[in-house]
Design an enzyme around this catalytic site. Structure first.
Site, short mmCIF file in Angstrom:
data_model
loop_
_atom_site.label_atom_id
_atom_site.label_comp_id
_atom_site.label_asym_id
_atom_site.label_seq_id
_atom_site.Cartn_x
_atom_site.Cartn_y
_atom_site.Cartn_z
N CYS A 150 17.87 4.59 71.69
CA CYS A 150 17.07 4.16 72.84
C CYS A 150 15.58 4.08 72.47
O CYS A 150 15.18 3.15 71.80
CB CYS A 150 17.35 5.08 74.03
SG CYS A 150 17.00 4.25 75.60
N HIS A 169 22.93 4.89 74.76
CA HIS A 169 23.09 6.30 74.37
C HIS A 169 24.54 6.57 73.97
O HIS A 169 25.36 6.95 74.83
CB HIS A 169 22.72 7.22 75.55
CG HIS A 169 21.26 7.22 75.85
ND1 HIS A 169 20.38 8.09 75.25
CD2 HIS A 169 20.53 6.44 76.67
CE1 HIS A 169 19.15 7.85 75.70
NE2 HIS A 169 19.22 6.86 76.57
N GLU A 224 25.80 9.00 72.50
CA GLU A 224 26.18 10.42 72.61
C GLU A 224 26.92 10.73 73.92
O GLU A 224 27.67 11.70 74.00
CB GLU A 224 24.94 11.33 72.46
CG GLU A 224 23.92 11.30 73.60
CD GLU A 224 22.87 10.21 73.47
OE1 GLU A 224 23.12 9.21 72.77
OE2 GLU A 224 21.78 10.35 74.08
N1 GLN Z 1 11.11 5.18 77.43
C1 GLN Z 1 12.02 4.14 77.06
C2 GLN Z 1 12.40 3.26 78.22
O1 GLN Z 1 12.29 3.63 79.35
C3 GLN Z 1 13.27 4.71 76.41
C4 GLN Z 1 14.10 5.52 77.34
C5 GLN Z 1 15.14 6.34 76.64
O2 GLN Z 1 15.00 6.63 75.44
N2 GLN Z 1 16.15 6.77 77.33
O3 GLN Z 1 12.84 2.16 78.00
#
Ligand code: GLN
Length: 554
Positions: free
Chosen positions: A392, A526, A528
């Site tokens: 992410c 994600h 995970e």
């Molecule tokens: N801050 C980034 C966004 O909002 C990544 C978010 C995250 O890693 N879950 O896109």
């Protein structure tokens, strides 16, 4: 027929109520029953999405896009059943519903009160969206008995028990039996008091689960049974264990599942399938190899902030018969040490920090603070050919790092950090003026809000991502507001960073990998969140395998 088991907590928090509920779910499943789990949270937030991960831990995202408590992660990992938005209920949600109804005039002029309006809404939430073939619904009640916030939930449960009847309901109360060194004794009084609190609101527990750091003597159990109106065989000790995956096995040894089945008058299958749990624990305890992974993050003071990530790495360790040790690197300290700041410096300064790691991982995150520390780590992994996984925010920062240091886009940034001439990462709405036409389909999202829940990703054949997944269409869960800007695809691909997984519309880069590196994989979702002990996630499995190869060749 669905039976309802409520799990409450007493004495103090953090006794592992979520794990206890999840483990009971695992045992009942191993005995052939269909189980669902759900959590009731007494706090006023509508969901934990806005809470600080350093205080509340990870926000677990369900397939259908709800931001929920991390215990739902335990439920999924232990039972293999996918949770839904309806499995996470908070006081905030309940009140929002009731107030919205009041505003619509649905209560026909009645005075709206906690009893019956709030308690009725809680009772509806208990049974909502439960298929008729579910044998057991296990409801965990957050917080500790005696908290003001828990009262409406306990009152709703009291009514529910009365309406549905004892044959179809059960209360399991988890408490602490502390050892007092000066008297060399395990003390039962806190548990007695906590059961009194429950009785005070009209609830009699059926089973006591007593957390203790050593076996509870029979005499103490008899005392608890006597004072708490519970049969002695239903006072069950829950001893500390070395891995959370031992909890189901440990509970089965104490006969928890048998007592539950007896309570409901159900037949006890003499051959439950607990062997797979024992096998997992054996593998955790007897690894053949060991690797160390450095995780660079900002919330490292509370490991619960990365709960699913830690578990996914553990599952990959089980799959590779490898002990995965984690080295936590504070991104903010790293930023200071490397003095990167907005003017990013050489990655050489970072080398002394890494020691002997076999892999570097930059997980999800938010905000500018620490971002340059993370980028220093990414640059180091890239140059030194250390297996790298970027999740992410980790993907977004990998792109910014490559753009700045390889593609000569010195101002490349994310609009999350403020206005920039080179919005490599930004909100969808921000790129529309750049002439990118976003075709929205059911798998794509709306700009400006969080992209939450499961979305398809289309993987280019012949890539590392394809090798890892063995499929060209995958579904993974997202939680982010910003996206990598496809306008910079060519610039990044020119410096070896290929976008190899795209959203269904073909407009949102979802997986990217380096083609000049043995294992450098980044993704906007994600992974995970979907890893389970019996189904380790392919990304983590391949990552730990790559870390092992790296270790053997360095
Ligand atoms: N801050 C980034 C966004 O909002 C990544 C978010 C995250 O890693 N879950 O896109």
């Amino acid at each position: 027929m669905t039976r309802y088991i409520f799990v409450t907590g007493g004495v103090l928090s953090s006794l592992g109520k979520g794990l206890a509920a999840a483990s009971l779910g695992a045992l009942l499943k191993a005995r052939g029953y269909k189980v669902r789990l759900r959590k009731f949270e007494p706090y006023l937030n509508v969901d934990p999405g806005t809470m600080n991960p350093n205080q509340h831990g990870e926000v677990y995202v369900t397939e259908d896009g709800a931001e929920t408590d991390l215990d739902l992660g335990h439920y999924e990992r232990f039972t293999g059943e996918t949770c839904r938005a309806s499995d996470a209920i908070t006081t905030g949600q309940v009140y929002s519903k009731v107030i919205a109804r009041e505003r619509r005039g649905d209560y026909l002029g009645a005075t709206v009160q906690v009893i019956p309006h709030i308690t009725d809404t809680i009772k509806d939430a208990i049974v909502e969206d439960i298929e008729p073939d579910v044998d057991f619904l296990i409801c965990e009640i957050g917080g500790t008995v005696g908290d003001i916030e828990s009262l409406p939930f306990l009152e709703a449960i009291r009514q529910f028990l009365n309406e549905v009847g004892h044959g179809q309901t059960m209360i399991i109360h988890l408490t602490l039996v502390p050892y007092i060194a000066s008297s060399e004794e395990l003390k039962t009084k806190p548990t007695q008091h906590s059961v009194k609190e429950l009785l005070h609101v009209g609830i009699q527990p059926d089973i006591l689960l007593c957390r203790a750091d050593r076996p509870i003597p029979e005499e103490a159990k008899r005392k608890l049974a006597l004072f708490c109106n519970i049969r002695p065989e239903r006072v069950i000790e829950a001893l500390d264990v070395d891995t959370i995956y031992q909890v189901p096995v440990a509970y089965s040894v104490t006969g928890l599942d048998i007592q539950v089945l007896k309570h409901f008058g159900l037949k006890i299958n003499p051959n439950p399938d607990f062997e797979s749990w024992r096998e997992i624990v054996r593998k955790i305890r007897n690894p053949k190899n060991a690797v160390t992974i450095a995780i660079v993050g900002k919330y490292i003071s509370l490991k619960d902030a990365y709960k699913s990530l830690i578990e996914a790495l553990a599952h990959a360790g089980i799959a590779n018969e490898t002990r995965v040790s984690l080295k936590w690197v504070d991104a903010v300290t790293l930023e200071r040490v490397t003095e990167t700041g907005p003017q990013q410096k050489s990655t050489d300064q970072v080398s002394q920090i890494w020691g002997d790691n076999d892999g570097i991982l930059v997980p999800g995150g938010y905000g500018l603070r620490g971002a340059f520390g993370k980028m220093a780590a990414i640059g180091y992994a890239r140059e030194k050919k250390i297996p790298f996984l970027g999740i992410c925010f980790g993907m977004q920062l990998s792109m910014i790092e490559a753009a700045r240091n390889l593609a000569n886009l010195k101002d490349a940034s994310s609009t999350e950090f403020g206005p920039t001439s080179t919005p490599l990462v930004g909100l969808l709405t921000e790129w529309l003026h750049k002439g990118v036409v976003i075709k929205r389909d059911e798998n794509d999202d709306l700009g400006g809000t969080m992209r939450l829940g499961s979305y398809a990703c289309h993987i280019e054949p012949g890539t590392l991502a394809h090798k890892v997944y063995g499929q060209t269409v995958i579904y993974e869960r997202h939680r982010h507001r910003y996206e990598v800007n496809i306008n910079y695809r060519q610039a990044l691909e020119n410096v070896g960073f290929k976008m190899t997984g795209m959203s269904s519309s073909g407009q949102l880069p979802t997986i990217a990998e380096r083609n000049d590196h043995p294992w450098f994989l980044t993704m906007q979702f994600h992974p995970e969140l979907k890893s389970r002990p019996f189904e380790p996630h392919p990304v983590f499995k391949a990552y730990i395998a790559a870390a092992l190869v790296h270790q053997q060749t360095k």
